[in-house]
Design a protein around this motif. Sequence first.
Motif, short mmCIF file in Angstrom:
data_model
loop_
_atom_site.label_atom_id
_atom_site.label_comp_id
_atom_site.label_asym_id
_atom_site.label_seq_id
_atom_site.Cartn_x
_atom_site.Cartn_y
_atom_site.Cartn_z
N VAL A 178 -84.02 -18.54 -5.40
CA VAL A 178 -83.95 -17.79 -6.65
C VAL A 178 -83.11 -18.56 -7.66
O VAL A 178 -82.45 -19.55 -7.33
CB VAL A 178 -83.37 -16.37 -6.46
N SER A 190 -79.69 -14.90 -10.87
CA SER A 190 -80.00 -13.74 -10.02
C SER A 190 -78.85 -13.47 -9.05
O SER A 190 -78.44 -12.33 -8.86
CB SER A 190 -81.29 -13.97 -9.23
N ARG A 197 -76.02 -11.86 -10.75
CA ARG A 197 -76.28 -10.44 -10.96
C ARG A 197 -76.06 -9.64 -9.68
O ARG A 197 -75.55 -8.53 -9.71
CB ARG A 197 -77.69 -10.22 -11.48
N TRP A 198 -76.46 -10.21 -8.52
CA TRP A 198 -76.24 -9.51 -7.24
C TRP A 198 -74.75 -9.30 -7.03
O TRP A 198 -74.33 -8.22 -6.62
CB TRP A 198 -76.77 -10.33 -6.07
N PRO A 256 -81.31 -7.46 -4.29
CA PRO A 256 -82.41 -8.42 -4.29
C PRO A 256 -83.73 -7.73 -3.96
O PRO A 256 -83.77 -6.83 -3.13
CB PRO A 256 -82.04 -9.41 -3.17
#
Length: 109
Positions: free
Chosen positions: A26, A30, A33-34, A41
Amino acid sequence: MPNERLRAAMVAGGWTHVGLAEATGVDPKSVERWVNLGRIPRQATALGTTLYNSLYRADDQLLANAHVWGVNAYGAPVWHLRRNNDGGMFDTYTDSFGAVWGTAHPMES
């Protein structure tokens, strides 16, 4: 809300946002953000690991150790379930175990 468990697992494993992004295929944004926003996810990008529970049963009592990615078993929650009524959590776990057991095959010698 930040995902402190993921942050701790990354620190313990020596993972950076970029490294985890490359390992999971990814974008590093991303992963940020996790970790920072607590985003979950999507299944398509979920880490390739098997999540499972350890079950210990005696009569109408059951201990379920819900394993958590990045956490040793001793640090994961253990639920002590008692069978009170049909269709409760106790039956959910025992039915699940029965379904998995039903797919088992004897090992060949």
